[in-house]
Design an enzyme around this catalytic site. Structure first.
Site, PDB file in Angstrom:
ATOM      1  CG  ASN A 225      34.677 -35.739-118.842  1.00  0.00           C
ATOM      2  OD1 ASN A 225      33.062 -35.818-118.734  1.00  0.00           O
ATOM      3  ND2 ASN A 225      34.395 -35.815-120.420  1.00  0.00           N
TER       4      ASN A 225
ATOM      5  CB  CYS B 251      32.831 -38.744-122.047  1.00  0.00           C
ATOM      6  SG  CYS B 251      33.265 -39.224-123.906  1.00  0.00           S
TER       7      CYS B 251
ATOM      8  CB  THR C   4      26.015 -34.691-125.086  1.00  0.00           C
ATOM      9  OG1 THR C   4      27.424 -35.825-124.258  1.00  0.00           O
ATOM     10  CG2 THR C   4      27.306 -33.521-126.154  1.00  0.00           C
TER      11      THR C   4
ATOM     12  N   GLY D 107      23.434 -25.867-124.370  1.00  0.00           N
ATOM     13  CA  GLY D 107      22.953 -25.097-125.851  1.00  0.00           C
ATOM     14  C   GLY D 107      22.836 -23.251-125.513  1.00  0.00           C
TER      15      GLY D 107
HETATM   16  C1  LIG Z   1      33.393 -30.037-130.563  1.00  0.00           C
HETATM   17  C2  LIG Z   1      33.062 -30.533-128.855  1.00  0.00           C
HETATM   18  C3  LIG Z   1      34.826 -31.509-128.124  1.00  0.00           C
HETATM   19  C4  LIG Z   1      33.281 -31.600-126.380  1.00  0.00           C
HETATM   20  N1  LIG Z   1      34.739 -32.469-125.681  1.00  0.00           N
HETATM   21  C5  LIG Z   1      34.439 -32.777-124.837  1.00  0.00           C
HETATM   22  C6  LIG Z   1      35.658 -33.240-123.674  1.00  0.00           C
HETATM   23  O1  LIG Z   1      36.239 -33.398-124.442  1.00  0.00           O
HETATM   24  N2  LIG Z   1      35.184 -33.472-122.705  1.00  0.00           N
HETATM   25  C7  LIG Z   1      33.955 -32.777-121.630  1.00  0.00           C
HETATM   26  O2  LIG Z   1      33.878 -33.184-120.625  1.00  0.00           O
HETATM   27  N3  LIG Z   1      32.840 -31.936-122.347  1.00  0.00           N
HETATM   28  C8  LIG Z   1      32.866 -32.442-124.262  1.00  0.00           C
HETATM   29  N4  LIG Z   1      32.039 -31.416-124.632  1.00  0.00           N
HETATM   30  C9  LIG Z   1      30.883 -31.547-124.058  1.00  0.00           C
HETATM   31  C10 LIG Z   1      30.806 -29.473-123.420  1.00  0.00           C
HETATM   32  O3  LIG Z   1      31.750 -30.416-122.888  1.00  0.00           O
HETATM   33  C11 LIG Z   1      30.004 -29.392-123.033  1.00  0.00           C
HETATM   34  O4  LIG Z   1      28.891 -30.505-122.125  1.00  0.00           O
HETATM   35  C12 LIG Z   1      28.558 -30.180-124.815  1.00  0.00           C
HETATM   36  O5  LIG Z   1      28.889 -29.628-125.859  1.00  0.00           O
HETATM   37  C13 LIG Z   1      27.206 -29.106-124.175  1.00  0.00           C
HETATM   38  O6  LIG Z   1      26.821 -27.804-124.170  1.00  0.00           O
HETATM   39  P1  LIG Z   1      26.884 -26.740-125.432  1.00  0.00           P
HETATM   40  O7  LIG Z   1      25.407 -27.586-126.060  1.00  0.00           O
HETATM   41  O8  LIG Z   1      27.231 -25.598-125.466  1.00  0.00           O
HETATM   42  O9  LIG Z   1      27.786 -28.090-127.069  1.00  0.00           O
HETATM   43  C14 LIG Z   1      32.338 -31.477-125.989  1.00  0.00           C
HETATM   44  C15 LIG Z   1      32.030 -30.496-126.603  1.00  0.00           C
HETATM   45  C16 LIG Z   1      31.916 -30.172-128.207  1.00  0.00           C
HETATM   46  C17 LIG Z   1      31.287 -29.730-129.233  1.00  0.00           C
END
Ligand SMILES: Cc1cc2nc3c(=O)[nH]c(=O)nc-3n(C[C@H](O)[C@H](O)[C@H](O)COP(=O)(O)O)c2cc1C
Length: 378
Positions: free
Chosen positions: A211, A214, A280, A338
Site C-alpha cells: 500500500n 494511504c 481514496t 466508486g
Molecule cells: C472502510 C475502509 C477501509 C479501508 N482501508 C484500506 C486499507 O487498509 N488499505 C488500503 O489500501 N485501502 C483501504 N481503503 C481504500 C479502498 O481500498 C479503496 O481504494 C477506496 O475505498 C476506493 O474504493 P471505493 O470507492 O470502492 O470505496 C479502505 C476503504 C474503506 C471504505
C-alpha cells in the site's frame, strides 16, 4: 473513545440504506470482534457453480470482481465475502509492528453531489453519521491509519486461516505497509515494507500488495508520488517475495503527474506484477459548523471514497492501460473507486481493468458480486 459533539452512534441503526457489513457507528475494534454485520452475517452462500476460466496473475478465477484492501478486517469478514461470491478479495492492510487505530469515527458519510474533482477536494466537505441515503450515490470517509495488532502474530495467525478458505476460483490478496520507527533511515522505512510483505507471504497468501497510497497517517505521507521511494520499496520487497506476485496500490495521479506516473511504472515493472488504483482522494472534512470532524492531529484531511471518486479510478485505469500498451509490457490492472453497481463494473472492465473491486459499494450492497454474476450469465 473520543467523540465529536454532534456525532451520534446509536440513533442511525436500521437506516433505509440497509445494514453495512462494516458498521460505521461502531468502533474498529467492535467491528473486528463482532463483525461482519448485515447480510454478511447470515451465512447464506451465494456462490454459483462456475468453472474458473479467467487467468489473473497465474491463478484461475471465476469473476474478476471483489473487495479491495479495507473493509475485510479479518478471516471472518473474508469468509463472508467469499461466500457472497466476491472472488478476488484483499485482507485489510497490515504492518510488521503494532500500530494504533485512529479514534472513532473512522467512516462518515460526506455531502457531495456528482464528482469529487481535484478542485472540489480543496474545499471542505461536510461529514456526518447520517448514512440514510441512496447507497448507490454514497460517498464516505475512511480514516483508520492502517492499524495493526500487537503482537503481529495475531494478524499472521488469522491471515493463515483466511488464506485457506477461498473456494474454487477465488483468491485472497494480502496488503501491507511500512512503518516509520525510532531511529529509522528512509531506507530502513522502505525495508520495513519488505519485512511486512515477507510476514504476509509466510501465512500462505499467494499474492501481496504494498500500500503506497494511504492518506490517513500524517507522519507517513503518501509514498507513491516519490519515484525513489516506490523503486526502493519494490526492489526490496521483490527480493523477499521471489516468485510470489507483487502488486502496488497507487493513489490518483493528476494529468500534470502523467510523466511521473509513466516514469515510475517503467522503472518498477521488473519488480511488480500489477497495479491497483485508486486509493481514496484526500479532502478536508468538517462538521456543519465548519470545524474538523474527525478527532486528532492530522485528521482534517481524510480519504474520500465511494460514488464521487469513480471518475478518478476510471481515469487512472484508462491511463494505465495506455501506458501498458505504449510500453508493450504486461502488468495486471486492478480498478478500484466508486464501483456501486454492476454498470460500474462493466465500465471499469471496458476501460481496461483486469479485475474490478468495490469497497464502499460492497459494504452497503452485499449482493453486488451476485448481481454482477447474474448480468454476466443472463
Ligand atoms: C472502510 C475502509 C477501509 C479501508 N482501508 C484500506 C486499507 O487498509 N488499505 C488500503 O489500501 N485501502 C483501504 N481503503 C481504500 C479502498 O481500498 C479503496 O481504494 C477506496 O475505498 C476506493 O474504493 P471505493 O470507492 O470502492 O470505496 C479502505 C476503504 C474503506 C471504505
Amino acid at each position: 473513545m473520543l467523540k465529536t459533539p454532534f456525532l451520534e452512534r446509536s440513533s442511525q441503526k436500521g437506516s433505509t440504506s440497509g445494514e453495512p457489513f462494516y458498521d460505521p457507528l461502531k468502533s474498529y475494534e467492535e467491528n473486528y470482534k463482532d463483525g461482519p454485520f448485515g447480510a454478511f452475517a447470515d451465512g447464506v452462500d451465494l456462490r454459483v457453480n462456475e468453472t474458473p476460466k479467467i487467468n489473473f496473475l497465474g491463478f484461475k478465477i471465476n469473476t474478476p470482481f471483489g473487495i479491495p484492501s479495507g473493509p475485510l478486517l479479518n478471516s471472518k469478514f473474508c469468509k463472508a465475502a467469499f461466500e457472497k461470491g466476491f472472488d478476488v478479495i484483499h485482507y485489510k492492510t497490515r504492518r510488521s509492528v503494532a500500530f494504533p487505530t485512529n479514534d472513532w469515527p473512522n467512516v462518515l458519510s460526506v455531502e457531495i453531489d456528482g464528482d469529487l474533482t481535484l478542485e472540489r477536494a480543496k474545499k471542505p466537505l461536510v461529514g456526518s453519521t447520517n448514512f440514510d441515503k441512496d447507497p448507490k450515490k454514497l460517498s464516505i470517509t475512511n480514516s483508520f491509519g492502517n492499524p495493526s495488532p500487537e503482537p503481529p502474530s495475531i494478524w499472521q495467525e488469522d491471515m493463515k486461516k483466511a488464506a485457506v478458505i477461498a473456494g474454487s476460483g477465488q483468491l485472497l490478496i494480502a496488503s501491507v505497509v511500512g512503518t516509520i520507527q525510532k531511529g529509522f533511515s528512509e531506507e530502513d522505512y522502505y525495508e520495513d515494507f519488505a519485512k511486512a510483505a515477507q510476514m504476509a507471504k509466510d501465512t500462505g497468501v499467494k499474492v501481496i500488495e504494498v500500500n503506497l497510497s494511504c492518506p490517513n497517517v500524517a507522519s507517513e505521507g503518501i509514498v507513491c508520488y516519490s519515484k525513489n521511494a516506490v523503486l526502493s520499496i519494490c526492489k526490496k520487497t521483490k527480493e523477499k517475495l521471489g516468485k510470489t506476485p507483487l502488486l502496488i496500490k497507487l493513489g490518483y495521479f493528476s494529468l500534470d503527474q502523467q510523466d511521473l506516473l509513466e516514469d515510475i511504472i517503467k522503472n518498477v515493472l521488473p519488480y511488480i506484477n500489477g497495479i491497483s488504483a485508486i486509493n481514496t482522494l484526500p479532502a478536508p472534512v468538517v462538521d456543519k459548523e465548519g470545524k474538523q470532524v474527525l478527532p486528532g492531529q492530522g485528521r482534517l484531511i481524510a480519504g474520500i471514497c465511494g460514488a464521487s471518486i469513480k471518475w478518478a479510478g476510471l481515469d487512472m485505469v484508462k491511463r494505465l492501460k495506455q501506458i501498458r500498451e505504449k510500453l508493450g509490457k504486461d502488468f495486471a490492472i486492478l480498478g478500484v473507486g466508486g464501483v456501486m453497481t454492476p454498470y460500474d463494473f462493466f465500465e471499469y472492465r471496458n476501460a481496461g481493468a483486469d479485475v474490478v473491486q468495490s469497497s464502499t459499494g460492497s459494504m452497503w450492497n452485499p449482493n453486488l458480486a451476485y448481481e454482477i454474476k447474474q448480468k454476466l450469465t443472463g
